[in-house]
Design a protein around this motif. Structure first.
Motif, PDB file in Angstrom:
ATOM      1  N   LEU A 182       1.119  13.244 -13.882  1.00  0.00           N
ATOM      2  CA  LEU A 182       2.239  12.718 -13.094  1.00  0.00           C
ATOM      3  C   LEU A 182       3.592  13.250 -13.567  1.00  0.00           C
ATOM      4  O   LEU A 182       4.634  12.867 -13.016  1.00  0.00           O
ATOM      5  CB  LEU A 182       2.244  11.190 -13.164  1.00  0.00           C
TER       6      LEU A 182
ATOM      7  N   VAL B 241       7.853   4.440  -5.031  1.00  0.00           N
ATOM      8  CA  VAL B 241       6.987   5.600  -4.775  1.00  0.00           C
ATOM      9  C   VAL B 241       6.207   5.974  -6.030  1.00  0.00           C
ATOM     10  O   VAL B 241       4.991   6.219  -5.991  1.00  0.00           O
ATOM     11  CB  VAL B 241       7.837   6.789  -4.274  1.00  0.00           C
ATOM     12  N   TRP B 242       6.894   6.012  -7.178  1.00  0.00           N
ATOM     13  CA  TRP B 242       6.230   6.404  -8.426  1.00  0.00           C
ATOM     14  C   TRP B 242       5.221   5.353  -8.861  1.00  0.00           C
ATOM     15  O   TRP B 242       4.142   5.696  -9.376  1.00  0.00           O
ATOM     16  CB  TRP B 242       7.262   6.631  -9.531  1.00  0.00           C
ATOM     17  N   GLN B 243       5.524   4.063  -8.632  1.00  0.00           N
ATOM     18  CA  GLN B 243       4.580   3.019  -9.002  1.00  0.00           C
ATOM     19  C   GLN B 243       3.312   3.111  -8.162  1.00  0.00           C
ATOM     20  O   GLN B 243       2.202   2.891  -8.649  1.00  0.00           O
ATOM     21  CB  GLN B 243       5.239   1.647  -8.849  1.00  0.00           C
ATOM     22  N   ARG B 244       3.488   3.449  -6.870  1.00  0.00           N
ATOM     23  CA  ARG B 244       2.314   3.620  -6.005  1.00  0.00           C
ATOM     24  C   ARG B 244       1.444   4.777  -6.493  1.00  0.00           C
ATOM     25  O   ARG B 244       0.210   4.708  -6.489  1.00  0.00           O
ATOM     26  CB  ARG B 244       2.768   3.896  -4.569  1.00  0.00           C
ATOM     27  N   ARG B 245       2.090   5.876  -6.914  1.00  0.00           N
ATOM     28  CA  ARG B 245       1.336   7.027  -7.420  1.00  0.00           C
ATOM     29  C   ARG B 245       0.533   6.650  -8.675  1.00  0.00           C
ATOM     30  O   ARG B 245      -0.622   7.054  -8.829  1.00  0.00           O
ATOM     31  CB  ARG B 245       2.285   8.185  -7.753  1.00  0.00           C
ATOM     32  N   ILE B 246       1.169   5.879  -9.556  1.00  0.00           N
ATOM     33  CA  ILE B 246       0.487   5.461 -10.789  1.00  0.00           C
ATOM     34  C   ILE B 246      -0.724   4.600 -10.459  1.00  0.00           C
ATOM     35  O   ILE B 246      -1.830   4.814 -10.971  1.00  0.00           O
ATOM     36  CB  ILE B 246       1.471   4.686 -11.694  1.00  0.00           C
TER      37      ILE B 246
ATOM     38  N   PRO C 206      -1.848   1.522   1.734  1.00  0.00           N
ATOM     39  CA  PRO C 206      -0.579   1.971   1.147  1.00  0.00           C
ATOM     40  C   PRO C 206       0.642   1.320   1.780  1.00  0.00           C
ATOM     41  O   PRO C 206       1.621   1.032   1.099  1.00  0.00           O
ATOM     42  CB  PRO C 206      -0.599   3.484   1.396  1.00  0.00           C
TER      43      PRO C 206
ATOM     44  N   ARG D 210      -2.367   4.457  -7.611  1.00  0.00           N
ATOM     45  CA  ARG D 210      -3.388   5.241  -6.904  1.00  0.00           C
ATOM     46  C   ARG D 210      -4.205   6.094  -7.881  1.00  0.00           C
ATOM     47  O   ARG D 210      -5.439   6.135  -7.798  1.00  0.00           O
ATOM     48  CB  ARG D 210      -2.717   6.146  -5.862  1.00  0.00           C
ATOM     49  N   LEU D 211      -3.537   6.758  -8.822  1.00  0.00           N
ATOM     50  CA  LEU D 211      -4.237   7.628  -9.760  1.00  0.00           C
ATOM     51  C   LEU D 211      -5.177   6.823 -10.660  1.00  0.00           C
ATOM     52  O   LEU D 211      -6.339   7.200 -10.858  1.00  0.00           O
ATOM     53  CB  LEU D 211      -3.237   8.405 -10.620  1.00  0.00           C
TER      54      LEU D 211
ATOM     55  N   SER E 104      -4.477  -1.817  -5.589  1.00  0.00           N
ATOM     56  CA  SER E 104      -4.914  -0.444  -5.306  1.00  0.00           C
ATOM     57  C   SER E 104      -5.851  -0.393  -4.106  1.00  0.00           C
ATOM     58  O   SER E 104      -5.967   0.642  -3.440  1.00  0.00           O
ATOM     59  CB  SER E 104      -5.609   0.160  -6.532  1.00  0.00           C
TER      60      SER E 104
END
Length: 830
Positions: free
Chosen positions: A174, A149-154, A141, A156-157, A137
């Protein structure tokens, strides 16, 4: 000391009561206390622990701590400490063990009963980044090329949070589900970890405060900001809304000061204190009568002895028992010790709380189920922090966290509501006596109709005894008329109200005085039956008749709450011949409005008081004489004090008298004596009318005369002849299950087990055992019930044998679907 080159300190172990354990498996479980948990781990603190073969996370409470010289390799460790300070002190931890032994419950259930529901913790699943996930994290990026993409969002959050994130909020943010593919990949790769989070059911109430800071160098304020800053410097910290109100400034002005560093915000905890009912009270100074003064001095002497004993304060209705214990409370408070006053019904708290707050101000805290979770939690915190020294409430108030108790009072001590019907099946009187012994305090039982057991113990000298034999001031006992309802029927009166009662109500309305009418049945009609085949309409889930409610035109079961639309067609024979019978409070209210169309009628039962604070508002309205007639169930019968009530009517006095319980006569005498005592408590003389189909029963004469002693002498001889309390203890074993045959067989198996164990291992125990039999209401909420009744002495040996039998029964796989429980001296035998 060294072990493999690593230094370690002496290990600390905790004995923990764990939630959701089975009784036969329950005990204090030993857990290793990790070094990082040791500063907070104290007896009385709640913890998260792994439990069972699957090491599922459960809540527990530390009962004790002990040091050991092992590192605890084979002992599971505490996962987290949930409290910054203990929620139970030494006394209530001792009480936890005592309750397990006496009421056959688990340790955790006993401890949980002592805490307000708002303080209870809920376990929630959450997510947190592992160290591997945190390293990723922190990367740019663009360098997270291995992630979708979704794994990066998880990542990051979760990386934006300093700690674990609750599953629900995280997935909603999400728009994912717990089964999402990308989330599963991160869990499998060890970048995200699932954790258990404990959250309090109700959080603390806070308000936003603002406080001034010295003005930083070079910072310029607007004229309005200067004015507000000057006010802040003068008053110190202040509630933001109050600051805006008194200065006339808007929130943006305050916000500007904070942004410029001239002030700062913080949150201050506030207490959600229950609103006091506005019932008018007399403010003139009270002077005790000679008999009241004598009773007060006797009780004060017992308190000063600090022997941890119990006294009975007996007095006829209206004799001023409250005035006596108010003086006693003042004496205890002067010693800076705490007081608990319990009342049996929520309906009694509005008047008593108003009176106590007038006398003791903010020292009074209120405990009862009518409060919100937040209010109950905050009242508990005020008591624990020493801000309230006087606790008023129903049964649960006995667990109030006072640190130094001087006095515990049980008003109307004979009431069944002091006995819990759910595990732990404790009696508030017994818990109060335990606490008084620990604190060397005085337990006072107060009543005009004490239980037979209490009066017997006072007679034998086990309890102290003080009595008040006359009404306070100029008030006199009401004149009582007993009406034979058989004669009313012969004269063609089919109403629930006799001719005599109708005339008395009319007279009261003409004089502008108030009336209380007792009809101890909710609903409109008490049952419905088929005139063709005689079948009574019963609940599909319970073996009890259903009650018709006119408000929604439905049949309702008052045991499980099942509601069905009414139909005239019989479900048994198919004929359209179902008719109503009996009268409940709804029908009584309707008849009153027909008989006295100008009368203002107030109905009081559980159907009309479901909404929070409704009961207080209704009682307040009646006290202000906004209503002429109060019609209700048992909640109107006891403890209420309205000086303008000069008529009391009991519409169906036979209902309690002829139940199949050895206490039925005692309950009937108690109810009739108490409700008659609501009349004529002020300057106006009172009357009472008792309606019955058996006027020859001596109970009615004794209740009319308020002759408790004669009733007691008759009842105690009967109890001795039949070997009922106080000459024996009762232990009821209850069996519950969905298959009646299995329940019956399980009770028979337990009976045989009891016979074998008692004769082989406990032959010295005096026992009289009645064979298993169906409960008086066989089925409730779809479950069948059987009972086994034991007359005994609940000595340590008897309790040991009972606990052993419960554990042995639980090991019998054939009856695992049938639950068994033990109930010591239940108020009602199943």
């Amino acid at each position: 000391m060294k072990n493999g080159g690593a230094e370690w300190m002496e290990s600390l172990y905790a004995a923990v009561a764990v939630e959701d354990t089975i009784y036969h498996f329950d005990r204090p479980f030993t857990y290793f206390v990790p070094h990082e948990c040791q500063p907070l781990a104290k007896p009385g603190c709640r913890v998260l622990v792994p439990f069972g073969s699957g090491s599922r996370t459960r809540q527990g409470i530390i009962l004790s701590l002990a040091h050991g010289d092992e590192q605890g390799k084979d002992t599971k460790g505490i996962l987290a400490v949930l409290d910054r300070e203990p929620v139970l002190d030494e006394e209530r931890l001792l009480l936890t063990s005592w309750m397990k032994e006496h009421y056959f419950c688990t340790l955790y259930d006993a401890a949980k009963a002592m805490l307000p529901s708002g303080l209870h913790m809920r376990l929630r699943r959450g997510y947190v980044l592992t160290e591997k996930g945190r390293r990723i994290s922190r990367e740019e990026p663009s360098s997270r090329s291995g992630l979708s993409v979704w794994q990066r969002r998880i990542v990051r959050l979760l990386g934006e949070k300093s700690g674990p994130t609750e599953q629900g909020a995280f997935l909603r943010a999400l728009n994912l589900t717990a089964e999402a593919f990308d989330l599963k990949i991160l869990l499998e790769q060890g970048m995200v970890e699932e954790v258990d989070l404990a959250r309090r059911k109700v959080g603390d109430a806070t308000r936003k405060m603002v406080q001034a800071r010295p003005l930083p160098e070079g910072v310029k304020l607007t004229p309005r900001q200067k004015e507000v800053h000057a006010t802040l410097q003068e008053v110190g910290a202040v509630y933001v809304k109050e600051l805006c109100y008194f200065t006339g400034a808007g929130p943006t002005v305050v916000e500007g000061l904070v942004k410029k560093g001239a002030a700062f915000y913080y949150e201050e905890e506030v207490y959600r204190i229950p609103a006091a009912p506005e019932i008018r009270e007399e403010t003139k100074e009270t002077v005790l009568t000679p008999s009241q003064q004598k009773a007060f001095e006797e009780l004060l002497l017992a308190y000063r002895e600090k022997a941890g004993g119990t006294s009975l304060l007996y007095g006829i209705t209206g004799s001023g028992k409250t005035l006596v214990f108010l003086e006693l409370i003042r004496a205890v408070l002067r010693d800076r010790r705490g007081v608990i006053l319990m009342v049996p019904e929520i309906s009694l708290t509005p008047q008593i709380v108003t009176r106590f707050r007038a006398a003791f101000g903010e020292q009074v805290a209120v405990f009862h189920s009518g409060l919100s979770d937040g209010e109950r939690t905050d009242e508990w915190k005020r008591v624990r922090r020493g801000l309230a020294k006087v606790v008023v409430g129903t049964r649960s108030a006995v667990f109030a966290p006072l640190s130094d108790i001087g006095l515990i009072l049980l008003d109307e001590e004979q009431e069944s509501t002091y006995k819990s019907e759910q595990s732990p099946r404790y009696h508030a009187r017994e818990v109060a006596q335990f606490r008084c012994k620990y604190h060397r305090a005085l337990c006072v039982l107060v009543s005009a109709t004490p239980s037979i057991e209490t009066r017997y113990r006072a007679q034998k000298g086990y309890y102290g005894y003080s009595s008040l034999g006359e009404r306070y001031g100029t008030a006199v006992l009401p004149k009582v008329t007993v009406v034979d309802m058989n004669g009313e029927a012969l004269r063609g009166n089919r109403s629930a109200f006799s001719t005599v009662l109708q005339e008395k109500i009319a007279g009261n309305l003409q004089k502008g005085e108030q009336s209380i009418l007792l009809l101890n049945r909710r609903g409109y009609h008490t049952f419905a039956s088929c005139t063709a085949c005689g079948e009574v309409v019963t609940c599909p889930n319970c073996s009890i008749s259903m009650t018709y409610h006119s408000a929604n035109h439905r049949l309702v079961c008052h045991y499980c709450g099942t509601s069905l639309p009414f139909t005239t067609q019989c479900g048994h024979c198919g004929e359209h011949a179902v008719r109503f019978s009996g009268a409940g409070t709804q029908r009584g209210e309707e008849e009153l409005q027909q008989l006295f169309p100008k009368a203002r009628v107030l109905r009081l039962d559980t159907d009309t008081t479901m909404v929070k604070d409704t009961l207080q508002k209704k009682l307040t309205a009646f006290s202000r004489q906004e209503y002429d007639i109060l019609l209700g169930t048992q909640m109107v019968a006891k403890g209420l004090d309205f000086p303008h009530v000069t008529l009391v009517g009991v519409l169906n006095a036979d209902q309690t008298l002829y139940s199949d319980d050895f206490r039925s006569s005692e309950r009937a005498f108690d109810l009739l004596t108490q409700v008659v005592g609501r009349s004529g408590r002020g300057q106006y003389p009172g009357i009472a009318v008792i309606q019955t189909h058996t006027p020859e029963n001596p109970i009615f004469t004794l209740a009319a005369l308020q002759d408790y002693e004669t009733f007691y002498q008759q009842e105690i001889r009967l109890r001795q002849a039949l070997l009922y309390p106080p000459f024996a203890d009762l232990l009821v074993l209850g069996f519950v299950g969905t298959d009646e045959r299995k329940v019956r067989l399980a009770s028979a198996f337990f009976f045989r087990l009891l016979q074998e164990t008692a004769s082989a291992r406990y032959p010295e125990l005096p026992l009289r055992v009645l064979s298993p039999s169906p409960a008086s209401i066989l089925k409730v909420s779809g479950k069948y019930r059987y009972k086994l009744l034991i007359k005994c002495r609940l000595t340590r040996g008897m309790r040991e044998m009972t606990a052993e039998l419960l554990c042995r029964y639980a090991q019998e796989k054939e009856y695992r679907d049938v639950t068994v429980y033990a109930d010591s001296n239940p108020d009602t035998i199943l």
